[in-house]
Write an enzyme that holds these catalytic residues in place. Structure first.
Site, mmCIF file in Angstrom:
data_model
loop_
_atom_site.group_PDB
_atom_site.id
_atom_site.type_symbol
_atom_site.label_atom_id
_atom_site.label_comp_id
_atom_site.label_asym_id
_atom_site.label_seq_id
_atom_site.Cartn_x
_atom_site.Cartn_y
_atom_site.Cartn_z
ATOM 1 C CG ASP A 22 37.634 43.965 36.926
ATOM 2 O OD1 ASP A 22 36.986 44.280 37.933
ATOM 3 O OD2 ASP A 22 38.814 44.321 36.750
ATOM 4 C CG HIS A 219 39.750 49.470 37.676
ATOM 5 N ND1 HIS A 219 38.467 49.010 37.596
ATOM 6 C CD2 HIS A 219 40.523 48.368 37.838
ATOM 7 C CE1 HIS A 219 38.462 47.690 37.708
ATOM 8 N NE2 HIS A 219 39.709 47.267 37.857
ATOM 9 C CB CYS A 250 37.375 46.581 42.687
ATOM 10 S SG CYS A 250 37.923 45.289 43.833
ATOM 11 C CG ASN A 259 38.556 46.781 34.042
ATOM 12 O OD1 ASN A 259 37.549 46.278 34.508
ATOM 13 N ND2 ASN A 259 39.761 46.441 34.423
HETATM 14 P P1 HMG Z 1 37.636 32.747 53.016
HETATM 15 O O1 HMG Z 1 36.428 33.184 53.781
HETATM 16 O O2 HMG Z 1 38.952 33.189 53.534
HETATM 17 O O3 HMG Z 1 37.696 31.181 52.826
HETATM 18 O O4 HMG Z 1 37.413 33.130 51.510
HETATM 19 P P2 HMG Z 1 37.630 29.991 53.803
HETATM 20 O O5 HMG Z 1 38.599 29.027 53.251
HETATM 21 O O6 HMG Z 1 37.733 30.410 55.239
HETATM 22 O O7 HMG Z 1 36.130 29.459 53.547
HETATM 23 C C1 HMG Z 1 34.993 30.200 53.956
HETATM 24 C C2 HMG Z 1 33.824 29.835 53.052
HETATM 25 O O8 HMG Z 1 34.115 30.227 51.706
HETATM 26 C C3 HMG Z 1 33.523 28.345 53.015
HETATM 27 O O9 HMG Z 1 32.129 28.205 52.783
HETATM 28 C C4 HMG Z 1 34.238 27.887 51.769
HETATM 29 O O10 HMG Z 1 33.653 26.739 51.198
HETATM 30 C C5 HMG Z 1 34.020 29.076 50.857
HETATM 31 P P3 HMG Z 1 31.078 28.007 54.010
HETATM 32 O O11 HMG Z 1 31.564 26.782 54.710
HETATM 33 O O12 HMG Z 1 31.172 29.247 54.851
HETATM 34 O O13 HMG Z 1 29.766 27.863 53.292
HETATM 35 N N1 HMG Z 1 35.040 29.190 49.801
HETATM 36 C C6 HMG Z 1 34.745 29.223 48.497
HETATM 37 N N2 HMG Z 1 33.572 29.186 47.850
HETATM 38 C C7 HMG Z 1 33.620 29.246 46.497
HETATM 39 N N3 HMG Z 1 34.779 29.334 45.807
HETATM 40 C C8 HMG Z 1 35.965 29.376 46.442
HETATM 41 C C9 HMG Z 1 35.972 29.311 47.845
HETATM 42 N N4 HMG Z 1 36.958 29.329 48.768
HETATM 43 C C10 HMG Z 1 36.377 29.246 49.955
HETATM 44 N N5 HMG Z 1 37.095 29.467 45.732
HETATM 45 C C11 HMG Z 1 37.871 33.777 49.317
HETATM 46 C C12 HMG Z 1 38.460 33.320 50.623
HETATM 47 C C13 HMG Z 1 39.010 34.262 48.447
HETATM 48 C C14 HMG Z 1 37.171 32.609 48.645
HETATM 49 C C15 HMG Z 1 36.842 34.919 49.588
HETATM 50 O O14 HMG Z 1 37.444 35.906 50.374
HETATM 51 C C16 HMG Z 1 36.295 35.524 48.333
HETATM 52 O O15 HMG Z 1 35.589 34.878 47.572
HETATM 53 N N6 HMG Z 1 36.592 36.824 48.071
HETATM 54 C C17 HMG Z 1 36.140 37.528 46.907
HETATM 55 C C18 HMG Z 1 37.348 37.914 46.084
HETATM 56 C C19 HMG Z 1 36.945 38.546 44.762
HETATM 57 O O16 HMG Z 1 36.355 37.893 43.923
HETATM 58 N N7 HMG Z 1 37.288 39.859 44.584
HETATM 59 C C20 HMG Z 1 37.061 40.530 43.343
HETATM 60 C C21 HMG Z 1 38.008 40.062 42.279
HETATM 61 S S1 HMG Z 1 39.648 40.706 42.438
HETATM 62 C C22 HMG Z 1 39.610 42.179 41.533
HETATM 63 O O17 HMG Z 1 38.568 42.591 41.090
HETATM 64 C C23 HMG Z 1 40.904 42.881 41.237
HETATM 65 C C24 HMG Z 1 41.400 42.659 39.794
HETATM 66 O O18 HMG Z 1 40.426 43.033 38.858
HETATM 67 C C25 HMG Z 1 42.690 43.460 39.543
HETATM 68 C C26 HMG Z 1 42.568 44.931 39.932
HETATM 69 O O19 HMG Z 1 41.671 45.651 39.432
HETATM 70 O O20 HMG Z 1 43.382 45.351 40.746
HETATM 71 C C27 HMG Z 1 41.737 41.175 39.544
HETATM 72 MG MG MG Z 2 40.099 45.060 38.177
#
Ligand code: HMG
Ligand code: MG
Length: 316
Positions: A22, A219, A250, A259
């Site tokens: 994070d 956070h 984020c 955080n």
């Molecule tokens: P998408 O665009 O909906 O996926 O991504 P898709 O299935 O349509 O695929 C599109 C492309 O993404 C394809 O590649 C897939 O291979 C690739 P392309 O053909 O275009 O080259 N892909 C992936 N690549 C690597 N790893 C994967 C994966 N899945 C598909 N797992 C996805 C959906 C979720 C992957 C995308 O929207 C994404 O990576 N989002 C980022 C989310 C993220 O990391 N956010 C930050 C963390 S959450 C947070 O911080 C909150 C938390 O701390 C709690 C809080 O504070 O509240 C947890």
């Molecule tokens: Mg977080």
């Protein structure tokens, strides 16, 4: 030195260190692989036993996490250096889960949101679609006996939709548990909560999910994170996520800060007499080290004050 000596021993707390995920996911400077490994090893030496190591998400969305596979392999290559330390990683879908397991993950986390708009911005799908994406992850993890944490974001408010109803958060937390998550980490993603909003949310969730399976993920945007942790502790929560030096934020919550700083949380709980198992001096040292690597100051008040005192002692 902890200046607030406890008079009553309290129940221990479990701190989940999320700085390497994070924290680093939202730092403009990207740490090289060896520095990430060193950060995790320093955290472990300070006593942290659960360290979120990375995220198997799209590198186009979060380039800072693109080397999570090589990092996990590197960490697993010398298991004795991290004996007894869990290294969970984020897996938003089966593609991420498969890559994580291939790299040696044995603890993973799925992440949903209590806000539709945040869900779309963060993981490019609706809340309902996200739960459907988690089903095969949870099925595969169950078969492999891999523990899956469930994150829920925007449990107090969303940067796009404003206040979120406690009943919405409770229903989603219960659904994630029913799907097979081992616990739910409740995220005040944008750090706007106070005990006035956090406690009603916790009350609603705790009616459906046992307290021992709930974690607080606060956070610190409005400087309320320590206060919210304390309120949640008094309510009965015993698991807290924190980030060394308060790194991060984020990427889909503009303006949100990192955080709660792990140093500040350790100081709070040790001050209360609730053991954390963490050596505060070693942790402060680790925070200084990572801040130097990133070229940024620490967000931890405790670390800043200890470092200033040490500098004063050295100059005297
Ligand atoms: P998408 O665009 O909906 O996926 O991504 P898709 O299935 O349509 O695929 C599109 C492309 O993404 C394809 O590649 C897939 O291979 C690739 P392309 O053909 O275009 O080259 N892909 C992936 N690549 C690597 N790893 C994967 C994966 N899945 C598909 N797992 C996805 C959906 C979720 C992957 C995308 O929207 C994404 O990576 N989002 C980022 C989310 C993220 O990391 N956010 C930050 C963390 S959450 C947070 O911080 C909150 C938390 O701390 C709690 C809080 O504070 O509240 C947890
Ligand atoms: Mg977080």
């Amino acid at each position: 030195m902890n200046t607030s000596k406890p008079t009553v021993a309290r129940t221990a707390v479990r701190i989940v260190e999320v700085g390497p995920r994070d924290g680093l996911q939202n730092e403009p400077a990207n740490l090289p692989l060896d520095a990430k490994r060193e950060l995790i090893e320093r955290l472990a030496r300070a006593g942290l036993r659960e360290i979120e190591a990375g995220a198997f998400v799209s590198p186009k969305h979060i380039p800072q996490m693109a080397d999570s596979g090589p990092l996990l392999r590197l960490l697993r290559s010398e298991p004795e250096r991290l004996a007894g330390v869990r290294l969970p990683v984020l897996t938003p879908n089966l593609q991420g889960y498969t890559a994580a397991v291939e790299a040696g993950a044995d603890h993973v986390a799925v992440f949903a949101a209590a806000s539709e708009t945040f869900s779309q911005k963060n993981i490019n799908c609706s809340i309902d679609e996200s739960l459907r994406r988690f089903e095969p992850v949870l099925a595969a993890a169950r078969a492999a006996r891999i523990r899956v944490r469930g994150y829920l974001s925007c449990v107090v408010a969303c940067p796009y939709e404003g206040a979120i109803a406690p009943a919405t958060v409770a229903a989603l937390a219960a659904e994630l548990m029913n799907m097979g998550c081992s616990e739910i980490s409740l995220g005040d993603t944008i750090g706007v909560g106070t005990p006035g909003t956090v406690l009603p949310m916790l009350e609603a969730v705790a009616r459906l999910v046992p307290l021992k399976q709930l974690g607080g993920h606060f956070h610190d945007t409005y400087g309320m994170a320590v206060t919210n942790c304390y309120a949640a502790y008094e309510f009965g929560v015993r698991t807290f996520d924190a980030s060394v030096a308060g790194l991060g934020g984020c990427p889909y919550a503009p303006g949100a800060s990192g955080n709660v700083a792990t140093e500040d949380l350790v100081y709070l709980f040790e001050g209360l007499g609730a053991s954390t198992g963490v050596d505060l001096d070693a942790l402060v040292e680790c925070g200084s080290w990572v801040c130097a690597q990133l070229g940024r100051p620490s967000s931890s008040r405790v670390a800043a004050s200890r470092i200033a005192r040490r500098a004063g002692d050295a100059a005297a």
